[in-house]
Design a protein around this motif. Structure first.
Motif, PDB file in Angstrom:
ATOM      1  N   LEU A 117       0.718  -1.207  -0.036  1.00 54.97           N
ATOM      2  CA  LEU A 117      -0.185   0.070   0.042  1.00 54.97           C
ATOM      3  C   LEU A 117       0.685   1.236  -0.045  1.00 54.97           C
ATOM      4  CD1 LEU A 117      -3.086   1.025  -0.027  1.00 54.97           C
ATOM      5  CD2 LEU A 117      -2.633   1.043   2.506  1.00 54.97           C
ATOM      6  N   LYS A 118       1.932   1.192   0.769  1.00 62.52           N
ATOM      7  CA  LYS A 118       2.847   2.235   0.737  1.00 62.52           C
ATOM      8  C   LYS A 118       3.174   2.874  -0.670  1.00 62.52           C
ATOM      9  CE  LYS A 118       7.066   4.019   3.096  1.00 62.52           C
ATOM     10  NZ  LYS A 118       8.276   3.656   3.777  1.00 62.52           N
ATOM     11  N   ASN A 119       3.535   1.522  -1.450  1.00 62.71           N
ATOM     12  CA  ASN A 119       3.869   1.892  -2.809  1.00 62.71           C
ATOM     13  C   ASN A 119       2.864   2.294  -3.709  1.00 62.71           C
ATOM     14  OD1 ASN A 119       6.586   0.981  -2.080  1.00 62.71           O
ATOM     15  ND2 ASN A 119       6.052  -1.272  -2.374  1.00 62.71           N
ATOM     16  N   TRP A 120       2.020   2.129  -3.392  1.00 65.84           N
ATOM     17  CA  TRP A 120       0.660   2.544  -4.036  1.00 65.84           C
ATOM     18  C   TRP A 120       0.148   4.095  -3.722  1.00 65.84           C
ATOM     19  CZ3 TRP A 120      -3.340  -1.838  -3.356  1.00 65.84           C
ATOM     20  CH2 TRP A 120      -2.965  -3.324  -3.985  1.00 65.84           C
ATOM     21  N   LEU A 121       0.302   4.513  -2.496  1.00 59.42           N
ATOM     22  CA  LEU A 121      -0.128   5.512  -2.078  1.00 59.42           C
ATOM     23  C   LEU A 121       1.130   6.725  -2.564  1.00 59.42           C
ATOM     24  CD1 LEU A 121      -1.697   5.231   1.175  1.00 59.42           C
ATOM     25  CD2 LEU A 121      -2.955   5.316  -1.084  1.00 59.42           C
ATOM     26  N   ASN A 122       0.705   7.942  -2.715  1.00 59.81           N
ATOM     27  CA  ASN A 122       1.660   8.988  -2.857  1.00 59.81           C
ATOM     28  C   ASN A 122       2.315   9.288  -1.546  1.00 59.81           C
ATOM     29  OD1 ASN A 122       0.391  11.650  -1.649  1.00 59.81           O
ATOM     30  ND2 ASN A 122      -1.137  11.281  -3.101  1.00 59.81           N
ATOM     31  N   ARG A 123       3.590   9.659  -1.421  1.00 58.89           N
ATOM     32  CA  ARG A 123       4.369   9.938  -0.362  1.00 58.89           C
ATOM     33  C   ARG A 123       3.678  10.898   0.780  1.00 58.89           C
ATOM     34  NH1 ARG A 123      10.474  11.361  -1.040  1.00 58.89           N
ATOM     35  NH2 ARG A 123      10.403   9.521  -2.074  1.00 58.89           N
ATOM     36  N   TYR A 124       2.989  11.886   0.284  1.00 61.21           N
ATOM     37  CA  TYR A 124       2.368  12.717   1.011  1.00 61.21           C
ATOM     38  C   TYR A 124       1.126  12.215   1.679  1.00 61.21           C
ATOM     39  CZ  TYR A 124      -0.206  17.170   2.612  1.00 61.21           C
ATOM     40  OH  TYR A 124      -0.997  17.802   3.432  1.00 61.21           O
ATOM     41  N   SER A 125       0.358  11.520   1.014  1.00 61.82           N
ATOM     42  CA  SER A 125      -0.743  10.732   1.868  1.00 61.82           C
ATOM     43  C   SER A 125      -0.254   9.722   2.833  1.00 61.82           C
ATOM     44  CB  SER A 125      -1.717  10.135   0.882  1.00 61.82           C
ATOM     45  OG  SER A 125      -2.259  10.906  -0.149  1.00 61.82           O
ATOM     46  N   TRP A 126       0.825   9.154   2.583  1.00 61.61           N
ATOM     47  CA  TRP A 126       1.395   8.024   3.588  1.00 61.61           C
ATOM     48  C   TRP A 126       1.896   8.919   4.912  1.00 61.61           C
ATOM     49  CZ3 TRP A 126       0.714   2.951   4.144  1.00 61.61           C
ATOM     50  CH2 TRP A 126       1.421   2.402   5.059  1.00 61.61           C
ATOM     51  N   GLN A 127       2.607   9.692   4.539  1.00 60.25           N
ATOM     52  CA  GLN A 127       3.458  10.492   5.749  1.00 60.25           C
ATOM     53  C   GLN A 127       2.628  11.222   6.667  1.00 60.25           C
ATOM     54  OE1 GLN A 127       6.713  12.690   3.736  1.00 60.25           O
ATOM     55  NE2 GLN A 127       7.958  10.895   3.682  1.00 60.25           N
ATOM     56  N   ARG A 128       1.482  11.831   5.924  1.00 58.05           N
ATOM     57  CA  ARG A 128       0.524  12.837   6.764  1.00 58.05           C
ATOM     58  C   ARG A 128      -0.722  12.098   7.713  1.00 58.05           C
ATOM     59  NH1 ARG A 128      -4.605  14.162   4.762  1.00 58.05           N
ATOM     60  NH2 ARG A 128      -5.106  13.366   2.550  1.00 58.05           N
ATOM     61  N   THR A 129      -0.888  10.799   7.455  1.00 54.54           N
ATOM     62  CA  THR A 129      -1.762  10.084   8.036  1.00 54.54           C
ATOM     63  C   THR A 129      -0.960   8.677   8.633  1.00 54.54           C
ATOM     64  OG1 THR A 129      -2.373   8.669   6.108  1.00 54.54           O
ATOM     65  CG2 THR A 129      -3.838  10.944   6.533  1.00 54.54           C
ATOM     66  N   PRO A 130      -1.358   8.448  10.008  1.00 60.61           N
ATOM     67  CA  PRO A 130      -0.728   7.417  10.516  1.00 60.61           C
ATOM     68  C   PRO A 130      -1.599   5.977  10.376  1.00 60.61           C
ATOM     69  CG  PRO A 130      -2.251   8.451  11.931  1.00 60.61           C
ATOM     70  CD  PRO A 130      -2.242   9.382  10.875  1.00 60.61           C
ATOM     71  N   ILE A 131      -1.727   5.589   8.899  1.00 64.34           N
ATOM     72  CA  ILE A 131      -2.235   4.532   8.633  1.00 64.34           C
ATOM     73  C   ILE A 131      -1.629   3.202   9.286  1.00 64.34           C
ATOM     74  CG2 ILE A 131      -3.084   2.840   6.863  1.00 64.34           C
ATOM     75  CD1 ILE A 131      -3.142   5.787   4.976  1.00 64.34           C
ATOM     76  N   CYS A 132      -0.302   3.233   9.050  1.00 67.07           N
ATOM     77  CA  CYS A 132       0.503   2.140   9.584  1.00 67.07           C
ATOM     78  C   CYS A 132       0.208   1.822  11.082  1.00 67.07           C
ATOM     79  CB  CYS A 132       1.846   2.108   9.239  1.00 67.07           C
ATOM     80  SG  CYS A 132       2.987   0.740   9.734  1.00 67.07           S
ATOM     81  N   ILE A 133       0.160   2.907  12.007  1.00 72.30           N
ATOM     82  CA  ILE A 133      -0.020   2.742  13.356  1.00 72.30           C
ATOM     83  C   ILE A 133      -1.398   2.301  13.741  1.00 72.30           C
ATOM     84  CG2 ILE A 133       0.010   4.149  15.537  1.00 72.30           C
ATOM     85  CD1 ILE A 133       2.247   6.028  14.294  1.00 72.30           C
ATOM     86  N   ALA A 134      -2.261   3.027  13.018  1.00 74.85           N
ATOM     87  CA  ALA A 134      -3.801   2.639  13.220  1.00 74.85           C
ATOM     88  C   ALA A 134      -4.057   1.184  12.723  1.00 74.85           C
ATOM     89  CB  ALA A 134      -4.664   3.664  12.174  1.00 74.85           C
ATOM     90  N   ALA A 135      -3.353   0.622  11.842  1.00 74.72           N
ATOM     91  CA  ALA A 135      -3.790  -0.616  11.344  1.00 74.72           C
ATOM     92  C   ALA A 135      -3.299  -1.739  12.363  1.00 74.72           C
ATOM     93  CB  ALA A 135      -3.159  -0.933  10.004  1.00 74.72           C
ATOM     94  N   TRP A 136      -2.099  -1.431  12.866  1.00 78.64           N
ATOM     95  CA  TRP A 136      -1.462  -2.517  14.014  1.00 78.64           C
ATOM     96  C   TRP A 136      -2.179  -2.181  15.136  1.00 78.64           C
ATOM     97  CZ3 TRP A 136       1.316  -6.231  12.413  1.00 78.64           C
ATOM     98  CH2 TRP A 136       2.266  -6.141  11.455  1.00 78.64           C
ATOM     99  N   ALA A 137      -2.741  -1.222  15.524  1.00 80.19           N
ATOM    100  CA  ALA A 137      -3.479  -0.865  16.780  1.00 80.19           C
ATOM    101  C   ALA A 137      -4.990  -1.703  16.792  1.00 80.19           C
ATOM    102  CB  ALA A 137      -3.965   0.428  17.073  1.00 80.19           C
ATOM    103  N   LEU A 138      -5.348  -1.769  15.603  1.00 81.93           N
ATOM    104  CA  LEU A 138      -6.744  -2.165  15.286  1.00 81.93           C
ATOM    105  C   LEU A 138      -6.749  -3.824  15.311  1.00 81.93           C
ATOM    106  CD1 LEU A 138      -8.124   0.043  12.261  1.00 81.93           C
ATOM    107  CD2 LEU A 138      -9.184  -0.336  14.473  1.00 81.93           C
TER     108      LEU A 138
END
Length: 250
Positions: free
Chosen positions: A154-175
């Protein structure tokens, strides 16, 4: 407010509300798995052994009646057994002392007296019970490795700005971690759980996968061919119920 009141560390556990009414089974399991997670962290366990301990606990009570066994004793034995299964061995003394301090904050480590040895023997005997009830099937496939792979993709699919400004990774691991408060690990395939927590994390932060509208199939089906939207919805619904319980239990 409902509460599970352990009479002693490893002793009888009573599931009662403030007025003496029985607590729904799901809330008991929520509290006990929260104990497993907190105790596991204090014992220095990694995420996979903690997940295995929670799964062993949930699977045991899929086979057994909650009224027949002390859930906290089963939990301590699940921690002990998970350490062996995942090759992160733990001393029973450490499990007992961490558990004792969990139930009695600020207390000193237990002396090596008759009470300590009774608790130790209870954990060891309970471990054998758990193994027999589960027919020695205590090795599980967890979603963690799938989630890691999906996040990299997913990181490779999204643009760098979208990935860096949102804690998707942290949220997914927490979920994913919080999903073990319930029995999702037994009801859904590991790949499906990994995709569903990632799907929910993206929904929470309003992030869209690029070119999804033009794609032949949704991004989540690229990760798992047999995954359907109803399965994702069921997993998300169960996760929401877990978080609802979290707000109701002190």
């Amino acid at each position: 407010m409902e509460a599970v009141r352990p009479e002693s560390c490893g002793g009888e556990a009573a599931a009662y509300g403030a007025e003496g009414r029985p607590v729904p089974v799901a809330r008991v399991h929520f509290r006990v798995t929260r104990f497993i997670m907190e105790a596991g962290i204090k014992l220095g366990m990694h995420s996979i052994p903690i997940a295995t301990a929670c799964t062993i606990y949930h699977k045991f009570f899929c086979e057994s009646n909650l009224d027949a066994y002390d859930p906290y004793l089963i939990a301590m034995s699940s921690i002990y057994l998970a350490g062996k299964v995942e090759e992160q061995h733990l001393r029973t003394r450490d499990i007992i002392n961490v558990s004792n301090r969990y139930f009695h904050p600020g207390s000193e480590p237990l002396e090596l007296d008759s009470r300590f040895w009774e608790l130790r023997d209870s954990i060891v005997q309970c471990e054998l019970l758990v193994l027999r009830v589960l027919r020695f099937q205590v090795s599980f496939q967890h979603p963690h490795k799938y989630l890691l792979h999906y996040l990299i993709s997913l990181k490779n699919w999204l643009n760098r700005y979208s990935w860096q400004r949102t804690p998707i990774c942290i949220a997914a691991w927490a979920l994913l971690r919080d999903s073990y408060h319930g029995g999702l690990c037994l009801r859904f395939r590991a790949q499906h759980l990994a995709v569903a927590v990632l799907y929910l994390a993206l929904q929470v932060y309003g992030v869209e996968v690029p070119a999804e509208a033009e794609a032949e199939k949704p991004w989540w089906q690229v990760f798992s061919d047999d995954l359907t939207k109803p399965i994702i919805d069921n997993i998300v619904s169960d996760l929401i119920q877990i978080y609802t319980m979290d707000t109701e239990i002190p």
